[in-house]
Motif scaffolding. Structure first.
Motif, short mmCIF file in Angstrom:
data_model
loop_
_atom_site.label_atom_id
_atom_site.label_comp_id
_atom_site.label_asym_id
_atom_site.label_seq_id
_atom_site.Cartn_x
_atom_site.Cartn_y
_atom_site.Cartn_z
N ASN A 26 0.82 -1.22 0.00
CA ASN A 26 0.00 0.00 0.00
C ASN A 26 0.85 1.26 0.00
OD1 ASN A 26 -2.75 -0.44 -0.24
ND2 ASN A 26 -2.99 -0.99 1.91
N ALA A 27 1.84 1.30 0.89
CA ALA A 27 2.62 2.52 1.07
C ALA A 27 3.47 2.83 -0.16
CB ALA A 27 3.50 2.41 2.31
N ILE A 28 4.11 1.82 -0.73
CA ILE A 28 4.96 2.06 -1.90
C ILE A 28 4.13 2.49 -3.10
CG2 ILE A 28 6.38 0.86 -3.61
CD1 ILE A 28 7.94 -0.39 -1.52
N ALA A 29 2.96 1.89 -3.27
CA ALA A 29 2.10 2.28 -4.38
C ALA A 29 1.70 3.74 -4.26
CB ALA A 29 0.86 1.39 -4.42
N THR A 30 1.45 4.21 -3.03
CA THR A 30 1.07 5.61 -2.82
C THR A 30 2.22 6.55 -3.19
OG1 THR A 30 -0.47 5.00 -1.07
CG2 THR A 30 0.26 7.28 -1.13
N VAL A 31 3.43 6.22 -2.75
CA VAL A 31 4.59 7.05 -3.06
C VAL A 31 4.84 7.11 -4.57
CG1 VAL A 31 7.09 7.27 -2.77
CG2 VAL A 31 5.67 6.63 -0.83
N ALA A 32 4.54 6.00 -5.27
CA ALA A 32 4.84 5.91 -6.70
C ALA A 32 3.79 6.56 -7.58
CB ALA A 32 5.00 4.44 -7.10
N LEU A 33 2.69 7.04 -7.03
CA LEU A 33 1.59 7.56 -7.86
C LEU A 33 2.03 8.66 -8.83
CD1 LEU A 33 -1.50 7.57 -5.46
CD2 LEU A 33 -0.95 5.96 -7.28
N PRO A 34 2.76 9.69 -8.38
CA PRO A 34 3.16 10.71 -9.35
C PRO A 34 4.02 10.15 -10.49
CG PRO A 34 3.45 11.51 -7.10
CD PRO A 34 3.17 10.05 -7.00
N THR A 35 4.92 9.22 -10.17
CA THR A 35 5.78 8.61 -11.19
C THR A 35 4.96 7.76 -12.15
OG1 THR A 35 7.61 8.57 -9.61
CG2 THR A 35 7.82 7.21 -11.57
N ILE A 36 4.00 6.99 -11.62
CA ILE A 36 3.14 6.17 -12.47
C ILE A 36 2.31 7.05 -13.40
CG2 ILE A 36 1.15 4.61 -12.44
CD1 ILE A 36 2.27 3.41 -9.86
N ALA A 37 1.84 8.18 -12.87
CA ALA A 37 1.04 9.10 -13.70
C ALA A 37 1.84 9.59 -14.90
CB ALA A 37 0.56 10.28 -12.85
N ARG A 38 3.10 9.95 -14.67
CA ARG A 38 3.95 10.41 -15.78
C ARG A 38 4.27 9.28 -16.75
NH1 ARG A 38 6.79 12.94 -11.58
NH2 ARG A 38 8.47 11.40 -11.82
N ALA A 39 4.59 8.10 -16.21
CA ALA A 39 5.00 6.99 -17.06
C ALA A 39 3.87 6.50 -17.96
CB ALA A 39 5.51 5.84 -16.19
N LEU A 40 2.65 6.50 -17.44
CA LEU A 40 1.51 6.01 -18.22
C LEU A 40 0.75 7.13 -18.92
CD1 LEU A 40 0.09 3.28 -15.80
CD2 LEU A 40 1.71 3.00 -17.68
N SER A 41 1.27 8.37 -18.77
CA SER A 41 0.65 9.55 -19.42
C SER A 41 -0.82 9.70 -19.01
CB SER A 41 0.77 9.44 -20.95
OG SER A 41 2.12 9.37 -21.35
N ILE A 42 -1.07 9.68 -17.71
CA ILE A 42 -2.42 9.86 -17.18
C ILE A 42 -2.40 11.00 -16.17
CG2 ILE A 42 -3.11 7.46 -17.54
CD1 ILE A 42 -2.45 6.90 -14.62
N SER A 43 -3.57 11.49 -15.82
CA SER A 43 -3.67 12.60 -14.89
C SER A 43 -3.42 12.13 -13.45
CB SER A 43 -5.05 13.25 -14.97
OG SER A 43 -6.04 12.35 -14.49
N SER A 44 -3.17 13.10 -12.57
CA SER A 44 -2.97 12.76 -11.15
C SER A 44 -4.21 12.11 -10.57
CB SER A 44 -2.62 14.02 -10.36
OG SER A 44 -1.41 14.59 -10.82
N ALA A 45 -5.39 12.64 -10.89
CA ALA A 45 -6.63 12.07 -10.38
C ALA A 45 -6.82 10.64 -10.85
CB ALA A 45 -7.81 12.94 -10.79
N SER A 46 -6.45 10.36 -12.12
CA SER A 46 -6.57 8.99 -12.64
C SER A 46 -5.59 8.06 -11.94
CB SER A 46 -6.30 8.98 -14.15
OG SER A 46 -7.29 9.72 -14.85
N ALA A 47 -4.40 8.56 -11.60
CA ALA A 47 -3.42 7.73 -10.91
C ALA A 47 -3.92 7.30 -9.54
CB ALA A 47 -2.10 8.48 -10.78
N VAL A 48 -4.64 8.17 -8.87
CA VAL A 48 -5.16 7.84 -7.54
C VAL A 48 -6.15 6.67 -7.62
CG1 VAL A 48 -6.45 8.73 -5.55
CG2 VAL A 48 -4.74 10.15 -6.66
N VAL A 49 -6.77 6.47 -8.79
CA VAL A 49 -7.68 5.34 -8.97
C VAL A 49 -6.97 4.02 -8.72
CG1 VAL A 49 -9.22 4.16 -10.62
CG2 VAL A 49 -9.11 6.65 -10.57
N VAL A 50 -5.65 3.97 -8.93
CA VAL A 50 -4.87 2.77 -8.65
C VAL A 50 -5.02 2.38 -7.18
CG1 VAL A 50 -2.52 1.82 -8.56
CG2 VAL A 50 -3.23 3.22 -10.50
N VAL A 51 -5.10 3.37 -6.29
CA VAL A 51 -5.33 3.13 -4.87
C VAL A 51 -6.80 2.85 -4.60
CG1 VAL A 51 -5.21 4.13 -2.56
CG2 VAL A 51 -3.35 4.51 -4.18
N THR A 52 -7.69 3.64 -5.21
CA THR A 52 -9.12 3.53 -4.93
C THR A 52 -9.67 2.16 -5.34
OG1 THR A 52 -9.35 5.91 -5.28
CG2 THR A 52 -11.35 4.60 -5.30
#
Length: 457
Positions: A26-52
């Motif tokens: 859980n914790a590592i996925a949260t820290v990685a959200l901004p990086t995942i958003a850039r890598a997959l070319s998605i918005s910050s709000a969409s990246a949070v869906v990975v947690v939701t």
């Protein structure tokens, strides 16, 4: 009752590693959200869906898996969940787009739900009755240690390589826990027929309501409202069905007791506060120019402070008046959250660590005593239900907190102090429920008991 040494020590290690698996993931996925958003070319709000989506899938499965675990055996359910988690972690590391990542995260959530659904029952069967509070505190200590290591580990991984490696970080915990799992207690399984229809209704209720709420907070009103509109009658049908059941999937009979309802409500608001703050904070710090490793250091202070507070919480869980540790903890946490909102994000890691430490101490004092109140009051043969209720309450709160953070990130408020102030308000609400529990306990001690509470002999 409980296991004798040295088997108890090995069983505690196996359970601790399983708990660490969840926290690190859980914790590592949260820290990685901004990086995942850039890598997959998605918005910050969409990246949070990975947690939701992870939280929603876990909620859908948690209580049904708890009921199923009573039938197939707690140890078997626990280890099967870890195996599913291992397979899904590999899938997440290989994901090439957001839909694929969401699908593998759902599978990870199902594995974690299977393990968590019976972990509290296994913990209760492992420790002697007189040491249950300290056992819960040790479990909280494990959570704090894993959570403290995870952000820094995540920052190091992100700084040195691909974000894909973050999903492999939790697999050693699961592998070691599987290897040691044969020493875990295995209470006799119930022969009652599994209520498949009730399990389906439970999953639908959580899935519809939590998904609908998340979409509403994201601004997708029509679809979100439609899901909630369908979810409400499903919830009514499900709860009415459970009220007629001798062994309900949702422990409505336990929730009818104030000794369960008050700490459960406190936990709901506490975990909502924690996740709403922690999900939004990396984006705020990144906007201020902090590097991933620095963000990881700031986030690590919170669980480190929880780790320091855990031994004190263990003593309070067994000795302090009910509700008192929770109230003190949440007032301290609210103070830290509000201070984090006031401070500028470019104040430096050392200054930002102060409110994080205060918040972590507060949550450390809150967690173990509150969980002990719920689990320790349940009959032994309902330990899995009570433990699943604790976990479900935690993840409902976390899903609500993640949805709130996502909604704020979709606006101009997410990268500012608003999430911290909102989280402080939620923490104060949690403190209020704990205070009601404290005053109610004091009144009962003065006037005599007014209800029967089942406590294990």
């Amino acid at each position: 009752m409980g296991l004798t040494a040295p088997r108890r020590h090995v069983a505690v290690l196996a359970l601790s590693l399983g708990t660490g698996m969840l926290v690190v993931d859980n914790a590592i996925a949260t820290v990685a959200l901004p990086t995942i958003a850039r890598a997959l070319s998605i918005s910050s709000a969409s990246a949070v869906v990975v947690v939701t989506v992870y939280q929603v899938a876990m909620l859908m499965a948690l209580l049904p898996f708890s009921a199923l675990g009573d039938r197939v055996g707690h140890r078997r359910m626990y280890q099967s969940g870890q195996l599913v988690f291992l397979i899904a972690s590999l899938g997440s590391a290989l994901a090439t787009n957001l839909p694929m990542l969401l699908a593998t995260r759902c599978l990870q959530a199902l594995g974690v739900a299977a393990a968590l659904s019976v972990s509290s029952a296994l913990l209760r069967a492992t420790y002697p009755s007189a040491r249950l509070g300290r056992g819960m505190a040790f479990n909280s200590l494990v959570i704090a240690v894993a959570a403290a290591a995870a952000p820094s580990l995540g920052g190091l991984i992100l700084g040195a390589g691909s974000w894909r490696w973050v999903f492999a970080a939790a697999t050693p915990f699961a592998l070691l826990s599987l290897a040691l799992g044969q020493v875990l207690p295995d209470p006799k399984a119930h022969s009652d027929r599994f209520d498949a229809a009730g399990a389906l209704l439970c999953a639908l209720m959580f899935g519809l309501l939590m998904s609908g709420l998340s979409l509403l907070l994201h601004g997708d009103g029509p679809i979100g409202a439609a899901l909630v509109a369908v979810g409400i009658p499903v919830a009514i049908i499900f709860v009415r069905r459970e009220m007629r059941s001798a062994r309900p999937i949702l422990p409505v009979d336990l929730l009818a007791r104030a000794t369960f309802a008050l700490p459960a409500a406190a936990a709901l608001f506490a975990f909502s506060a924690s996740v709403a703050f922690m999900v939004a904070l990396p984006f705020r710090l990144q906007t201020a120019g902090l590097q991933p490793a620095e963000i990881g250091l700031v986030l690590a202070v919170w669980p480190l402070a929880m780790m320091i507070a855990a031994p004190v919480a263990g003593l309070l869980a067994d000795r302090a008046p009910r509700g008192l540790p929770g109230a003190i903890g949440m007032i301290l946490a609210a103070t830290g959250l509000a201070t984090a909102g006031i401070l500028s994000p470019d104040s430096g890691v050392a200054v930002l660590a102060i409110p994080m430490a205060l918040g972590g101490v507060g949550f450390g004092l809150f967690m173990a005593p509150t969980a002990h109140l719920i689990i320790g009051a349940a009959p032994r043969d309902r330990a899995a239900s009570a433990g699943a209720l604790v976990s479900a309450t935690r993840f409902v709160g976390q899903a609500l907190g993640a949805a709130m953070a996502s909604a704020l990130l979709a606006t101009a408020f997410g990268a500012g102090p608003t999430p911290a102030f909102a989280a402080a308000g939620l923490a104060l609400t949690s403190a209020g429920f704990s205070l009601v529990n404290l005053f109610r306990g004091a009144r009962q001690r003065a006037l005599g008991p007014t209800e029967i509470v089942h406590v294990e002999p």
